[in-house]
Write an enzyme that holds these catalytic residues in place. Sequence first.
Site, short mmCIF file in Angstrom:
data_model
loop_
_atom_site.label_atom_id
_atom_site.label_comp_id
_atom_site.label_asym_id
_atom_site.label_seq_id
_atom_site.Cartn_x
_atom_site.Cartn_y
_atom_site.Cartn_z
N ASN A 68 -130.11 -24.47 18.92
CA ASN A 68 -128.75 -24.86 19.83
C ASN A 68 -128.21 -25.82 18.11
OD1 ASN A 68 -129.97 -27.04 20.55
ND2 ASN A 68 -128.84 -27.17 21.67
N GLU A 70 -124.73 -26.92 17.54
CA GLU A 70 -123.45 -27.02 18.71
C GLU A 70 -122.17 -27.09 16.70
OE1 GLU A 70 -123.64 -30.00 21.03
OE2 GLU A 70 -124.81 -28.48 22.73
N CYS A 79 -126.72 -20.63 20.57
CA CYS A 79 -128.01 -20.81 21.30
C CYS A 79 -129.14 -21.01 20.32
CB CYS A 79 -127.76 -20.39 22.30
SG CYS A 79 -126.85 -20.36 23.81
N GLU A 81 -131.89 -19.45 21.25
CA GLU A 81 -132.15 -17.63 21.12
C GLU A 81 -131.88 -17.26 20.43
OE1 GLU A 81 -131.44 -19.95 23.35
OE2 GLU A 81 -131.76 -19.34 25.66
N CYS A 118 -128.93 -18.12 28.92
CA CYS A 118 -127.13 -18.11 29.16
C CYS A 118 -127.08 -16.27 29.50
CB CYS A 118 -126.01 -18.68 28.40
SG CYS A 118 -125.95 -18.28 27.25
ZN LIG Z 1 -127.86 -18.31 25.17
#
Ligand SMILES: [Zn+2]
Length: 162
Positions: A68, A70, A79, A81, A118
Site C-alpha cells: 500500500n 498512501e 492499495c 492489491e 476493499c
Molecule cells: Zn483495496
Amino acid sequence: MYNNHFMMKNINITAKIQVCCYEELNSDEKNIIDIAKNAVKCSYSPYSQFRVGSAVLLANREIVVGSNQENIAYPSGLCAERTALFYANSQFPDEAVEAIAVAAYHEGNFVDEPVTPCGACRQVLLEVQNRYKHPIKVLLYGKKVIYKIENSADLLPLAFEF
Ligand SMILES: [Zn+2]
C-alpha cells in the site's frame, strides 16, 4: 412474463471460502504468502500505520509484489492489491494472473485474522480475471488462519458489469 405486483423473491448469495493454515497450502501458495509478508516492508503508510503487502503469481511464473502506498491527499494513495495487479498487467500484459496473496502488518505484528480486499480491489480483481478468462486464486494471510478463495468472483457478488 413479470407481474409487477407479485414478483418479490429472495436471492441467496453464497461464496466459497476455505479457512486453512499455512501447512495445508501447496508450495506455490506458501511462496507467494511469504513474499507478500516480506512486501509489507515496502509499504508507505505513515497515516494509517497499517502495512499491507501483496504478491501476484503470473502464468509465466513471474511474481510481482506490491504494497500500500498512501498519500497526504488520502484518495490519491493505492492499495497493495491494485499496486501489484496494475504493475503486473502493465509489465506483462499477455500473462494471466494465477493467484494473489495479501498480508497485513500492524503494531509490530501480522494480523491474527486475514484482512480482506476493499471493494475497489475486488472490482479490479474480477476484471483481471475476466480479461484473461482465468480464475484468480486469492490467499489472505492471518497468523491464526488463512482464507483461500479459488475464484475472485466469490469476493464480489453482484459485481458491476455491463
Ligand atoms: Zn483495496
